[in-house]
Design an enzyme around this catalytic site. Structure first.
Site, short mmCIF file in Angstrom:
data_model
loop_
_atom_site.label_atom_id
_atom_site.label_comp_id
_atom_site.label_asym_id
_atom_site.label_seq_id
_atom_site.Cartn_x
_atom_site.Cartn_y
_atom_site.Cartn_z
N ASP A 67 0.73 -1.10 -0.09
CA ASP A 67 0.02 -0.06 0.08
C ASP A 67 0.84 1.24 -0.05
O ASP A 67 1.68 1.33 0.92
CB ASP A 67 -0.95 -0.04 1.16
CG ASP A 67 -2.04 1.14 1.10
OD1 ASP A 67 -2.95 0.82 0.39
OD2 ASP A 67 -1.82 2.14 1.78
N THR A 100 -3.05 5.21 -3.99
CA THR A 100 -2.14 5.96 -3.28
C THR A 100 -0.74 5.79 -4.15
O THR A 100 -0.04 6.83 -4.15
CB THR A 100 -2.06 5.79 -2.07
OG1 THR A 100 -2.03 4.12 -2.02
CG2 THR A 100 -3.35 5.95 -1.21
N THR A 101 -0.52 4.62 -4.60
CA THR A 101 0.78 4.47 -5.22
C THR A 101 0.81 5.58 -6.67
O THR A 101 1.68 6.36 -6.74
CB THR A 101 0.88 2.86 -5.53
OG1 THR A 101 0.77 2.22 -4.56
CG2 THR A 101 2.45 2.90 -6.17
N ASP A 399 -9.17 -0.17 1.28
CA ASP A 399 -9.08 -0.05 -0.19
C ASP A 399 -10.42 -0.10 -0.94
O ASP A 399 -10.87 0.60 -1.83
CB ASP A 399 -7.75 -0.42 -0.95
CG ASP A 399 -6.50 0.23 -0.55
OD1 ASP A 399 -6.47 1.06 0.24
OD2 ASP A 399 -5.72 -0.19 -1.58
P1 ADP Z 1 -2.68 1.96 -6.20
O1 ADP Z 1 -2.17 2.37 -4.76
O2 ADP Z 1 -2.33 3.45 -6.95
O3 ADP Z 1 -3.97 1.77 -6.14
P2 ADP Z 1 -2.06 -0.59 -7.13
O4 ADP Z 1 -1.19 -1.36 -6.56
O5 ADP Z 1 -3.33 -0.84 -6.32
O6 ADP Z 1 -1.77 1.03 -6.69
O7 ADP Z 1 -2.16 -0.59 -8.76
C1 ADP Z 1 -3.28 -0.12 -9.39
C2 ADP Z 1 -3.04 -0.08 -10.91
O8 ADP Z 1 -3.01 -1.47 -11.22
C3 ADP Z 1 -4.02 0.59 -11.60
O9 ADP Z 1 -3.71 1.29 -12.67
C4 ADP Z 1 -5.08 -0.73 -12.04
O10 ADP Z 1 -5.59 -0.22 -13.13
C5 ADP Z 1 -3.69 -1.49 -12.21
N1 ADP Z 1 -4.54 -2.95 -12.26
C6 ADP Z 1 -5.09 -3.59 -11.45
N2 ADP Z 1 -5.55 -5.00 -11.76
C7 ADP Z 1 -4.78 -5.10 -12.92
C8 ADP Z 1 -4.98 -6.09 -13.85
N3 ADP Z 1 -5.42 -7.17 -13.64
N4 ADP Z 1 -4.28 -5.76 -15.16
C9 ADP Z 1 -3.78 -4.66 -15.45
N5 ADP Z 1 -3.75 -3.67 -14.62
C10 ADP Z 1 -4.28 -3.76 -13.36
MG MG Z 2 -4.91 0.22 -5.43
#
Ligand code: ADP
Ligand code: MG
Length: 551
Positions: A67, A100-101, A399
């Site tokens: 996270d 957040t990332t 989240d």
């Molecule tokens: P954040 O803290 O920004 O939410 P995450 O590690 O949750 O970071 O990653 C979010 C990103 O990953 C988003 O851009 C989302 O669209 C992408 N994402 C999530 N699942 C998938 C998937 N199965 N295939 C491609 N992209 C994905």
């Molecule tokens: Mg996320």
């Protein structure tokens, strides 16, 4: 400063060695480098193929997480610019609960691109103006490309929740599916409409309680409130069905001041009468509770042994010293009213729960006030093998709660996997020509910066990002291209609509607006002064330039 901090002991993170002032370009260059360092530190965690980070404190406490907000807040950064980066992740977390990332990576990239413009001799205010225009335009494009959320369509909400949980290591697909179902149920249970008919979801009324033990798959939704307390007296029943509950803000004891007041007791008889009087008063209190036929009393204040004895004799369950926040949740769950004086207690003030029960969980007693009728406050009881797992479980739930409620509240979603960012970039590039002038270059850079999201998603999956980006740009110019994003499992691009990678529009919107704002704050700084001089061995010695945020 201890050694685990970002740029530990290097005073040069604030100002370079041997300098106590940085001006103009140098200040900007320096701050941009810091912001990029923070962004780079969390890049590898983005997306489902992202890695986790293990953070170890001085005391040996361990946090394992994916996270962004958590990593940054645990990182103990000292530099004021790094603190701004931490703050945007926190704000993102607070406002929308997810992304957040992404927001931190995007800020880092916006600044990196700004540096390129500064190097070409473009003035920071021109960059800032261009970025502002681009951020505003992005909001428009987001809406244009968004799909409507239907509150009654659980399958869409389920997908949105699953994506937000995607990158968290908390269990298999089945476990995550189950957690997402719990989140959707919880939200639907507590949501309400305000006067104008707008849906409001108050996250405070989805309480998260956690206790180590069992596994994440045993996480459960409780239609009511779970209180981390025990029933106050061993003689009281341990459970009660169809319970009528009195919620009190009343001390079931003789107020200290009354006892402390000077009373001269000169004989054993007097002592006896005094104690009897006290007992009488307590008995009286209990009588008032008996009269309204309450089965359970829950009080925010204390209750003394004599009172508990009488309550227990009457077969009434008592829970004392319950937190104010829990009392509020109890009123919403049981529909009871908090009473501040026993004289005002009426039967109609009592709340209702289908079951009040004390259970031993992981060696400790907890009281479940559950099976409430249409409760407006619920509890998610998180279980898991270790503290680390339940903590990550809690973060995943927050989240997902954030993502689903953002989707419901704003009513729209976009395609994830970098799809929407490519649309935004394409849209902004054509908008740039309308903007014209030098700002046009900044708008173009903003477009390039947004593509960092698909780029990093691909990189984290070990895929050639340049090639993927080209494919995505072209695909998005075709009629049905809108939903195409990075296929993190196969080298290529794929349809996010089919894969169910959906994200609330509000999460993206918040991320873009606050990244642009943070970039602006950082770009505006053109003078960094070590205001209190440098401590010889301790780094910056708290000298933070004015107006630089942070804590
Ligand atoms: P954040 O803290 O920004 O939410 P995450 O590690 O949750 O970071 O990653 C979010 C990103 O990953 C988003 O851009 C989302 O669209 C992408 N994402 C999530 N699942 C998938 C998937 N199965 N295939 C491609 N992209 C994905
Ligand atoms: Mg996320």
């Amino acid at each position: 400063m201890s050694d685990n901090r970002l740029g530990s002991g290097q005073q040069d993170l604030f100002l370079p060695e041997g300098t106590n002032r940085l001006l103009g370009r140098n200040a900007q260059r320096y701050n941009i480098a810091v912001a990029m360092a923070v962004a780079n530190a969390i890049k590898t965690t983005l997306g489902p193929k992202g890695m986790d980070k293990m953070l170890v404190s001085d005391l040996g406490d361990i946090v394992i997480t994916n996270d962004g907000a958590t990593i940054l807040s645990e990182m103990n950064v000292e530099h004021p610019v790094a603190k701004i980066m931490v703050d945007i992740a926190k704000t993102q977390d607070k406002e929308v609960g997810d992304g957040t990332t992404s927001v931190v990576i995007l800020t880092g990239e916006l600044l990196k691109k700004a540096q390129e413009l500064l190097d070409k001799g473009i003035h920071p205010t021109t960059v800032i103006k261009g970025y502002k225009l681009a951020a505003e335009k992005s909001t428009e494009i987001l809406k244009e490309k968004a799909q409507k959320v239907d509150i009654d369509n659980d399958s869409i909400l389920q997908k949105i929740a699953m994506v937000s949980m995607g990158s968290k290591n908390i269990g298999d697909e089945e476990t995550k599916t189950q957690l997402c179902k719990i989140v959707i149920k919880a939200i639907k249970q507590v949501m309400s409409k305000d006067a104008s008919g707008k849906v409001v979801i108050d996250h405070d009324f989805i309480k998260i309680e956690k206790k180590p033990g069992k596994s994440v798959a045993d996480t459960d939704l409780i239609n009511g409130v779970l209180i981390d307390k025990e029933i106050a007296h061993p003689g009281m029943p341990k459970s009660c069905r169809d319970a009528k509950i009195a919620l009190l803000d009343v001390a079931l004891e003789i107020e200290k001041t009354e006892v402390d007041a000077k009373i001269e007791i000169t004989s054993p008889e007097q002592m006896q009468t005094f104690l009897q009087q006290e007992e009488h008063m307590l008995k009286d209190m209990v009588e008032k509770i008996k009269k309204v036929k309450a089965d359970v009393i829950i009080t925010q204040k204390g209750a003394d042994d004599v009172a508990l004895h009488y309550l227990s004799k009457a077969g009434i369950i008592a829970i004392r010293r319950v937190k104010k926040s829990d009392m509020e949740k109890l009123t919403r769950a049981t529909s009871g009213k908090i009473i501040t004086s026993l004289d005002d207690l009426n039967e109609s003030d009592l709340g209702y729960a289908g079951l009040v029960e004390e259970r031993k969980i992981g060696g400790e007693q907890m009281v479940f006030i559950e099976k409430c009728k249409n409760p407006k406050s619920v509890t998610i009881f998180v279980r898991g093998g270790t503290n680390q797992i339940i903590d990550e479980g809690e973060r995943s739930l927050t989240d997902a709660i954030g993502a689903v409620s953002s989707a419901i509240e704003s009513g729209y979603y976009n395609y994830g996997g970098g799809a929407i960012e490519v649309d935004l970039a394409n849209g902004l590039r054509s908008f740039a020509t309308d903007v014209g002038g030098r700002e046009q270059l900044a708008v173009q850079m903003f477009a390039d910066a947004l593509e960092i999201i698909p780029t990093v998603l691909a990189e984290n999956a070990g895929i050639d990002s340049i090639n993927i980006l080209m494919q995505l740009r072209n695909k998005h110019k075709t009629k049905d291209g809108i939903s195409y994003g990075v296929d993190i499992f196969k080298e290529g691009i794929t349809d996010m609509a089919t894969k169910g990678i959906l994200e609330p529009m509000k999460v993206k919107q918040q991320a873009i607006l606050s990244a642009a704002e943070a970039a602006e704050i950082i770009l505006r700084i053109d003078d960094m002064i070590a205001s209190r001089g440098k401590a010889p061995a301790g780094g910056m010695g708290g000298g933070m330039p004015p107006g630089m945020g942070g804590e």
